[in-house]
Design a protein around this motif. Sequence first.
Motif, PDB file in Angstrom:
ATOM      1  N   HIS A  14      53.027  48.798  39.029  1.00  0.00           N
ATOM      2  CA  HIS A  14      51.929  48.086  38.361  1.00  0.00           C
ATOM      3  C   HIS A  14      51.586  48.629  36.981  1.00  0.00           C
ATOM      4  CE1 HIS A  14      48.429  45.424  38.262  1.00  0.00           C
ATOM      5  NE2 HIS A  14      47.851  46.381  37.584  1.00  0.00           N
ATOM      6  N   GLU A 110      48.144  39.626  39.008  1.00  0.00           N
ATOM      7  CA  GLU A 110      47.032  40.350  39.613  1.00  0.00           C
ATOM      8  C   GLU A 110      45.828  39.415  39.656  1.00  0.00           C
ATOM      9  OE1 GLU A 110      45.872  43.874  37.443  1.00  0.00           O
ATOM     10  OE2 GLU A 110      45.058  44.767  39.265  1.00  0.00           O
ATOM     11  N   TRP A 137      41.399  40.147  42.526  1.00  0.00           N
ATOM     12  CA  TRP A 137      41.010  41.316  41.731  1.00  0.00           C
ATOM     13  C   TRP A 137      39.749  41.850  42.407  1.00  0.00           C
ATOM     14  CZ3 TRP A 137      37.797  42.792  37.230  1.00  0.00           C
ATOM     15  CH2 TRP A 137      38.213  44.020  36.691  1.00  0.00           C
ATOM     16  N   HIS A 177      43.164  46.089  45.513  1.00  0.00           N
ATOM     17  CA  HIS A 177      41.953  45.326  45.148  1.00  0.00           C
ATOM     18  C   HIS A 177      41.372  44.528  46.319  1.00  0.00           C
ATOM     19  CE1 HIS A 177      41.669  46.104  40.821  1.00  0.00           C
ATOM     20  NE2 HIS A 177      42.986  46.023  40.790  1.00  0.00           N
ATOM     21  N   HIS A 198      48.926  49.567  43.591  1.00  0.00           N
ATOM     22  CA  HIS A 198      48.277  50.626  42.805  1.00  0.00           C
ATOM     23  C   HIS A 198      46.957  51.036  43.452  1.00  0.00           C
ATOM     24  CE1 HIS A 198      46.828  46.805  41.210  1.00  0.00           C
ATOM     25  NE2 HIS A 198      45.966  47.366  40.395  1.00  0.00           N
TER      26      HIS A 198
HETATM   27 ZN   LIG Z   1      44.355  46.574  39.225  1.00  0.00          ZN
END
Ligand SMILES: [Zn+2]
Length: 315
Positions: A14, A110, A137, A177, A198
């Motif tokens: 990412h 994303e 997100w 997220h 991530h």
């Molecule tokens: Zn992010």
Amino acid sequence: MSCDTKPIGLFDLHCDTITECSLQNQPLRENSLHLSLGRGRAYLPWMQCFAVWLPDEIRGAEAVGYFDRVLRRFQQECQCNDDWMLPCRCAQDLQMARQQGKCGAVLTVEGGAVLAGEISRVKLLAEQGVRMLTLTWNGSCEIGDGAMVEHPKGLTAFGKLAVPELERYGMVIDVSHASDPLFDDVAALAARPFVASHSNSRAVCQHPRNLTDQQFVTIRDRGGLVGLNFYPPFLTASPQASLDDLLRHTEHFLALGGQDTLALGSDFDGAQMPQSIAGIQSMGQIWEHFVKFGYPHPLLEKIFFKNAWKFFVSL
Ligand SMILES: [Zn+2]
């Protein structure tokens, strides 16, 4: 930095660099961002996921238009840097990028807002080369609730349609997220391995963006990946984050049996970095820090490259 301590390849799950290139009109080749093609080339073979990041403020047609603009930027960068990068839609593309000494560029999104609540957009995105979708997100979107929503819920009715459709088109589902209920719903519904591209450990640093041990083990057991994130608030509660904090997360995930699950998800150009990480040019120092701590090269090769490589070439 001596040559023998340089990473043997880099696979980063990412970065937001292509979005920043588009927003700031900066070239990917050389720039003042965390990541450029010129600096990343030091780590060949180098595979890089490039995320189109969708802000929570935009939805519907506006989100689609925003995605289309950044997609165009990605395509332009691929074209004018075809000596240094190759867009990768499949295993053969990744192999070719590796053989030709080019950055293997994997396009990701994303934010599930990119679907604008239309299931037919999954097919279109697959055709446009998107290989991974971070379902939310921080806020809510048509798919469900992100990690920063108060009293979050999981997948919406649309989200429950989207998960199998994404899998049908070979798009990797990313739960970084995601809120906890969303994670649980994805774990219950997904038939294929999924990733947290991530995210760090919540046991080490209590932050809703980080993974619980149970979540990490679920991803591990499904054959997915977890990318270590360099953003200081996900590394430590103290004001300064260091490479030792990154080590603490790595140690914790390894203790949970994560040697085949762990990867990197730098968050370059999507987040502030610790003082010791200037950008992709610092990956050698991170590698060296891990070597000094005593990690053997085969383990580091897994984290820096091989685990993610294996995952993406078997899609
Ligand atoms: Zn992010």
